[in-house]
Design an enzyme around this catalytic site. Structure first.
Site, mmCIF file in Angstrom:
data_model
loop_
_atom_site.group_PDB
_atom_site.id
_atom_site.type_symbol
_atom_site.label_atom_id
_atom_site.label_comp_id
_atom_site.label_asym_id
_atom_site.label_seq_id
_atom_site.Cartn_x
_atom_site.Cartn_y
_atom_site.Cartn_z
ATOM 1 C CG ASP A 1 -2.147 -0.973 1.274
ATOM 2 O OD1 ASP A 1 -2.054 -1.626 -0.053
ATOM 3 O OD2 ASP A 1 -2.482 -1.115 2.096
ATOM 4 C CB ALA A 2 4.049 2.105 1.705
ATOM 5 C CB THR B 1 -0.412 1.508 -4.057
ATOM 6 O OG1 THR B 1 -0.290 0.048 -4.041
ATOM 7 C CG2 THR B 1 -1.608 1.941 -4.846
ATOM 8 C CG ASP C 1 2.220 1.626 -9.134
ATOM 9 O OD1 ASP C 1 2.421 2.185 -8.091
ATOM 10 O OD2 ASP C 1 1.147 1.227 -9.354
ATOM 11 C CG ASP D 1 1.461 -2.091 -6.567
ATOM 12 O OD1 ASP D 1 1.659 -3.042 -7.519
ATOM 13 O OD2 ASP D 1 0.539 -1.180 -6.539
ATOM 14 N N GLY D 2 2.317 -5.072 -6.301
ATOM 15 C CA GLY D 2 1.824 -6.424 -6.471
ATOM 16 C C GLY D 2 2.865 -7.225 -6.216
ATOM 17 N NE ARG E 1 3.080 -11.573 -7.633
ATOM 18 C CZ ARG E 1 2.832 -10.606 -8.280
ATOM 19 N NH1 ARG E 1 1.587 -9.975 -8.350
ATOM 20 N NH2 ARG E 1 3.852 -10.102 -8.901
ATOM 21 C CG ASP F 1 -2.730 -0.982 -8.007
ATOM 22 O OD1 ASP F 1 -2.222 -0.096 -7.708
ATOM 23 O OD2 ASP F 1 -2.914 -1.937 -8.693
ATOM 24 C CG ASP G 1 -4.001 2.305 -11.397
ATOM 25 O OD1 ASP G 1 -3.004 2.679 -10.735
ATOM 26 O OD2 ASP G 1 -4.130 1.085 -11.498
#
EC number: 2.7.8.-
Length: 208
Positions: free
Chosen positions: A29-30, A32, A66, A69-70, A74, A87, A91
């Site tokens: 989250d940070a 993002t 970016d 973040d994903g 994971r 996210d 966006d």
């Protein structure tokens, strides 16, 4: 920015950075939120001040960055509906900032007369249809249906508009950006119609 699922090439390139961030305790989250703040700041400072080359390259690089973040989500098993919502929502903010920055550029630095007028209208239309495209999908999914079809996905829109701005910044005529803006406006409208048709069929299938 790119979706949290990422892409193989991006995962390979930025995977080590994601692992470093995990060790440092940086959350998905940070990343993002930071990406959005930077994207908005770059869009509203570099583009309006006629720094199209550095602005386009910076925003393009940020879009790739970016995806980290994903990967962090994971690696830390923290993928969640909240993360996906955050996210996607942020966006949209970045998209609006990019098109707003280009609108300001067109007003301040665009060719006078009809060119500037049609360029600004095209950018506004592209921003508008680009906002409806994800809404149509989200609304369909909220009703238990799917609408992930269309010719104007977000990544495609960003590539087209940023490359066009880059080329204009490098000296190509402004009609390159004009043509791209109107293409995105039309493609967004077509995508919305495509998604409406898909949802219409699904809705009627469930009632039969």
């Amino acid at each position: 920015m790119l979706s949290r699922t990422g892409r193989p090439f991006v995962q390979t390139v930025f995977g080590p950075i994601a692992k470093l961030f995990v060790k440092m305790g940086v959350s998905a989250d940070a990343v993002t939120l930071t990406g959005t703040v930077l994207g908005v700041a770059l869009s509203l400072t570099l583009l309006p001040t006629n720094r199209l080359v550095v602005g386009s390259l910076s925003l393009g690089g940020l879009a790739l960055f970016d995806s980290i973040d994903g990967q962090i989500a994971r690696l830390t098993n923290t993928s969640s509906k909240w993360g996906a919502f955050l996210d996607s929502t942020l966006d949209r903010i970045t998209d609006v900032a990019i098109f707003s920055g280009l609108l300001a550029w067109a007003y301040l630095h665009g060719e006078s007369g009809a060119m500037r007028t049609f360029l600004m209208i095209g950018l506004l239309a592209a921003m508008g249809t680009g906002s409806v495209v994800p809404y149509a999908r989200a609304r369909a999914e909220g009703l238990g249906m799917t609408a992930s079809v269309g010719i104007a996905e977000r990544a495609d829109r960003l590539v087209i508009i940023l490359f066009s701005a880059l080329f204009v910044g490098l000296g190509l005529p402004q009609w390159v950006l004009l043509a791209s803006a109107w293409y995105l406006a039309a493609a967004g409208l077509v995508t919305v119609v495509q998604r409406m048709a898909v949802v219409y069929r699904q809705a009627h299938e469930t009632t039969e």
